[in-house]
Design a protein around this motif. Structure first.
Motif, PDB file in Angstrom:
ATOM      1  N   ALA A  41       0.702  -1.363   0.090  1.00 25.06           N
ATOM      2  CA  ALA A  41      -0.142  -0.098  -0.035  1.00 25.06           C
ATOM      3  C   ALA A  41       0.658   1.238   0.109  1.00 25.06           C
ATOM      4  CB  ALA A  41      -0.948  -0.129   1.129  1.00 25.06           C
ATOM      5  N   LEU A  42       1.844   1.181   0.777  1.00 23.34           N
ATOM      6  CA  LEU A  42       2.671   2.289   0.720  1.00 23.34           C
ATOM      7  C   LEU A  42       3.581   2.504  -0.578  1.00 23.34           C
ATOM      8  CD1 LEU A  42       4.325   2.284   4.335  1.00 23.34           C
ATOM      9  CD2 LEU A  42       2.741   3.951   3.633  1.00 23.34           C
ATOM     10  N   ALA A  43       3.760   1.455  -1.127  1.00 24.00           N
ATOM     11  CA  ALA A  43       4.492   1.380  -2.312  1.00 24.00           C
ATOM     12  C   ALA A  43       3.626   2.064  -3.538  1.00 24.00           C
ATOM     13  CB  ALA A  43       5.218   0.133  -2.640  1.00 24.00           C
ATOM     14  N   THR A  44       2.371   1.970  -3.342  1.00 25.01           N
ATOM     15  CA  THR A  44       1.448   2.434  -4.229  1.00 25.01           C
ATOM     16  C   THR A  44       0.663   3.687  -3.895  1.00 25.01           C
ATOM     17  OG1 THR A  44      -0.306   1.029  -3.518  1.00 25.01           O
ATOM     18  CG2 THR A  44       1.117   0.210  -5.285  1.00 25.01           C
ATOM     19  N   ASP A  45       1.143   4.205  -2.798  1.00 27.16           N
ATOM     20  CA  ASP A  45       0.815   5.599  -2.238  1.00 27.16           C
ATOM     21  C   ASP A  45      -0.779   5.440  -1.765  1.00 27.16           C
ATOM     22  OD1 ASP A  45       3.243   6.520  -3.069  1.00 27.16           O
ATOM     23  OD2 ASP A  45       2.467   7.018  -4.762  1.00 27.16           O
ATOM     24  N   ASN A  46      -0.991   4.234  -1.154  1.00 26.32           N
ATOM     25  CA  ASN A  46      -2.394   4.280  -0.746  1.00 26.32           C
ATOM     26  C   ASN A  46      -2.533   4.419   0.757  1.00 26.32           C
ATOM     27  OD1 ASN A  46      -5.093   3.124  -0.089  1.00 26.32           O
ATOM     28  ND2 ASN A  46      -5.148   2.282  -2.082  1.00 26.32           N
ATOM     29  N   VAL A  47      -2.832   5.182   1.088  1.00 23.91           N
ATOM     30  CA  VAL A  47      -2.828   5.727   2.821  1.00 23.91           C
ATOM     31  C   VAL A  47      -3.978   4.789   3.321  1.00 23.91           C
ATOM     32  CG1 VAL A  47      -3.592   7.431   4.455  1.00 23.91           C
ATOM     33  CG2 VAL A  47      -2.422   8.062   2.455  1.00 23.91           C
ATOM     34  N   ALA A  48      -5.180   4.690   2.883  1.00 19.82           N
ATOM     35  CA  ALA A  48      -6.232   3.676   3.423  1.00 19.82           C
ATOM     36  C   ALA A  48      -5.892   2.323   3.526  1.00 19.82           C
ATOM     37  CB  ALA A  48      -7.545   3.905   2.526  1.00 19.82           C
ATOM     38  N   VAL A 144      12.016  -5.053  -6.857  1.00 19.89           N
ATOM     39  CA  VAL A 144      12.040  -3.979  -5.793  1.00 19.89           C
ATOM     40  C   VAL A 144      10.714  -3.160  -5.866  1.00 19.89           C
ATOM     41  CG1 VAL A 144      13.065  -1.700  -4.940  1.00 19.89           C
ATOM     42  CG2 VAL A 144      14.405  -3.535  -5.982  1.00 19.89           C
ATOM     43  N   GLN A 145       9.976  -2.964  -4.866  1.00 18.62           N
ATOM     44  CA  GLN A 145       8.855  -2.043  -4.563  1.00 18.62           C
ATOM     45  C   GLN A 145       9.182  -1.294  -3.376  1.00 18.62           C
ATOM     46  OE1 GLN A 145       6.253  -5.442  -4.183  1.00 18.62           O
ATOM     47  NE2 GLN A 145       5.864  -5.698  -6.282  1.00 18.62           N
ATOM     48  N   ASN A 146       9.539  -0.014  -3.491  1.00 23.75           N
ATOM     49  CA  ASN A 146       9.934   0.881  -2.527  1.00 23.75           C
ATOM     50  C   ASN A 146       9.003   1.394  -2.014  1.00 23.75           C
ATOM     51  OD1 ASN A 146      10.966   3.174  -1.178  1.00 23.75           O
ATOM     52  ND2 ASN A 146      13.006   3.062  -2.412  1.00 23.75           N
ATOM     53  N   PRO A 147       8.584   0.919  -0.643  1.00 22.81           N
ATOM     54  CA  PRO A 147       7.455   1.711   0.084  1.00 22.81           C
ATOM     55  C   PRO A 147       7.952   2.899   0.756  1.00 22.81           C
ATOM     56  CG  PRO A 147       8.578   0.084   1.353  1.00 22.81           C
ATOM     57  CD  PRO A 147       9.121   0.069   0.141  1.00 22.81           C
ATOM     58  N   PHE A 148       8.904   3.544   0.498  1.00 20.65           N
ATOM     59  CA  PHE A 148       9.514   4.646   1.139  1.00 20.65           C
ATOM     60  C   PHE A 148       9.299   6.039   0.286  1.00 20.65           C
ATOM     61  CE2 PHE A 148      11.926   1.770   3.791  1.00 20.65           C
ATOM     62  CZ  PHE A 148      11.021   1.707   4.873  1.00 20.65           C
ATOM     63  N   TYR A 149       9.488   5.500  -1.107  1.00 18.36           N
ATOM     64  CA  TYR A 149       9.070   6.587  -2.214  1.00 18.36           C
ATOM     65  C   TYR A 149       8.003   6.257  -3.192  1.00 18.36           C
ATOM     66  CZ  TYR A 149      13.399   8.999  -1.235  1.00 18.36           C
ATOM     67  OH  TYR A 149      14.366   9.965  -0.720  1.00 18.36           O
ATOM     68  N   GLY A 150       7.410   5.241  -2.811  1.00 18.78           N
ATOM     69  CA  GLY A 150       6.147   4.783  -3.722  1.00 18.78           C
ATOM     70  C   GLY A 150       6.497   5.254  -5.068  1.00 18.78           C
ATOM     71  N   SER A 151       5.197   6.001  -5.678  1.00 15.76           N
ATOM     72  CA  SER A 151       5.197   6.157  -7.303  1.00 15.76           C
ATOM     73  C   SER A 151       6.306   7.200  -7.712  1.00 15.76           C
ATOM     74  CB  SER A 151       3.800   6.657  -7.585  1.00 15.76           C
ATOM     75  OG  SER A 151       3.651   7.996  -6.990  1.00 15.76           O
ATOM     76  N   LYS A 152       6.931   7.778  -6.833  1.00 13.94           N
ATOM     77  CA  LYS A 152       8.160   8.745  -7.022  1.00 13.94           C
ATOM     78  C   LYS A 152       9.392   7.880  -7.644  1.00 13.94           C
ATOM     79  CE  LYS A 152       6.511  12.813  -4.349  1.00 13.94           C
ATOM     80  NZ  LYS A 152       6.860  13.492  -3.290  1.00 13.94           N
ATOM     81  N   MET A 153       9.724   6.936  -6.946  1.00 10.39           N
ATOM     82  CA  MET A 153      10.686   6.122  -7.214  1.00 10.39           C
ATOM     83  C   MET A 153      10.598   4.582  -6.628  1.00 10.39           C
ATOM     84  SD  MET A 153      13.624   8.462  -5.602  1.00 10.39           S
ATOM     85  CE  MET A 153      15.150   7.676  -6.170  1.00 10.39           C
ATOM     86  N   TYR A 154       9.661   4.294  -7.499  1.00 14.51           N
ATOM     87  CA  TYR A 154       8.853   2.506  -7.194  1.00 14.51           C
ATOM     88  C   TYR A 154       9.928   1.838  -6.996  1.00 14.51           C
ATOM     89  CZ  TYR A 154       5.666  -1.296  -7.530  1.00 14.51           C
ATOM     90  OH  TYR A 154       5.055  -2.556  -7.105  1.00 14.51           O
ATOM     91  N   ASP A 155      10.694   1.794  -7.954  1.00 15.20           N
ATOM     92  CA  ASP A 155      11.981   0.634  -8.200  1.00 15.20           C
ATOM     93  C   ASP A 155      13.212   0.708  -7.598  1.00 15.20           C
ATOM     94  OD1 ASP A 155      12.396   2.224 -10.298  1.00 15.20           O
ATOM     95  OD2 ASP A 155      12.283   0.642 -11.677  1.00 15.20           O
ATOM     96  N   CYS A 156      13.218   2.193  -6.888  1.00 16.52           N
ATOM     97  CA  CYS A 156      14.566   2.386  -6.213  1.00 16.52           C
ATOM     98  C   CYS A 156      15.283   1.594  -5.406  1.00 16.52           C
ATOM     99  CB  CYS A 156      14.380   3.828  -6.014  1.00 16.52           C
ATOM    100  SG  CYS A 156      16.036   4.467  -5.066  1.00 16.52           S
ATOM    101  N   GLY A 157      16.123   0.969  -5.393  1.00 15.80           N
ATOM    102  CA  GLY A 157      16.611   0.009  -4.271  1.00 15.80           C
ATOM    103  C   GLY A 157      17.262  -1.218  -4.848  1.00 15.80           C
ATOM    104  N   GLU A 158      17.639  -2.064  -4.177  1.00 19.98           N
ATOM    105  CA  GLU A 158      18.304  -3.285  -4.395  1.00 19.98           C
ATOM    106  C   GLU A 158      18.113  -4.426  -3.197  1.00 19.98           C
ATOM    107  OE1 GLU A 158      22.584  -2.818  -4.361  1.00 19.98           O
ATOM    108  OE2 GLU A 158      22.454  -2.093  -2.584  1.00 19.98           O
ATOM    109  N   VAL A 159      18.230  -5.587  -3.884  1.00 18.02           N
ATOM    110  CA  VAL A 159      18.059  -6.711  -3.131  1.00 18.02           C
ATOM    111  C   VAL A 159      19.436  -6.899  -2.291  1.00 18.02           C
ATOM    112  CG1 VAL A 159      17.481  -9.321  -2.602  1.00 18.02           C
ATOM    113  CG2 VAL A 159      16.263  -7.811  -4.253  1.00 18.02           C
TER     114      VAL A 159
END
Length: 166
Positions: A41-48, A144-159
């Motif tokens: 939900a955080l990775a897709t910017d969904n608060v609810a 990668v599905q980044n919950p800290f940046y969501g749609s702004k940088m959805y795939d930012c990061g690494e395993v």
């Protein structure tokens, strides 16, 4: 005759232990799934949905059969579940995505420690890391599905680590 009773007793204990382990693993799977719901939900910017996922996470923690774990794992469960409760609770009612993500940093830290300590995950779990926020989280898929940046940088990061399934 004694051998038969002994064999029956051993088989009964083995079956009971396997069922208890299976129930514990199932309960942990539900808790881990609730964490993933929150992360997704955080990775897709969904608060609810993040709030609903955190609520499910708290329910999973409350329902988990802690007494079925060995003593050392019980101690770690207590420690990390206290952290999870402390930081997941604000996510439930929070309406600000940024604030939810801030709380999720600590939720992720505790959940990573918990997954490694109890080793009950029935599927591989991936530890992912974002260098922009310098934080890690768990993911159920390798992509990668980044919950800290969501749609702004959805795939930012690494395993950074793969936790093998039990």
């Amino acid at each position: 005759m004694k051998r038969i009773f002994l064999m029956i007793a051993v088989c009964s204990v083995t079956i009971f232990a396997a069922k208890a382990q299976s129930a514990t693993q199932t309960a942990f799977g539900k808790t881990l799934q609730a964490y993933f719901e929150t992360k997704n939900a955080l990775a897709t910017d969904n608060v609810a949905k993040a709030g609903a996922g955190a609520k499910n996470l708290l329910a999973g923690l409350a329902a988990f059969p802690v007494k079925t774990l060995p003593a050392t794992q019980q101690a770690e469960w207590k420690k990390q579940s206290d952290e999870l409760k402390k930081y997941a609770t604000p996510i439930v009612a929070e309406k600000d995505l940024k604030a939810q993500r801030k709380s999720f940093e600590n939720v992720s830290s505790a959940m990573i420690k918990l997954v490694k300590a109890v080793n009950l995950n029935s599927n591989e779990v991936y530890v992912q890391y974002c260098p922009m926020v310098k934080r890690s989280w768990l993911n159920e898929v390798e992509a990668v599905q980044n919950p800290f940046y969501g749609s702004k940088m959805y795939d930012c990061g690494e395993v950074t680590e793969t936790i093998a399934k039990k």
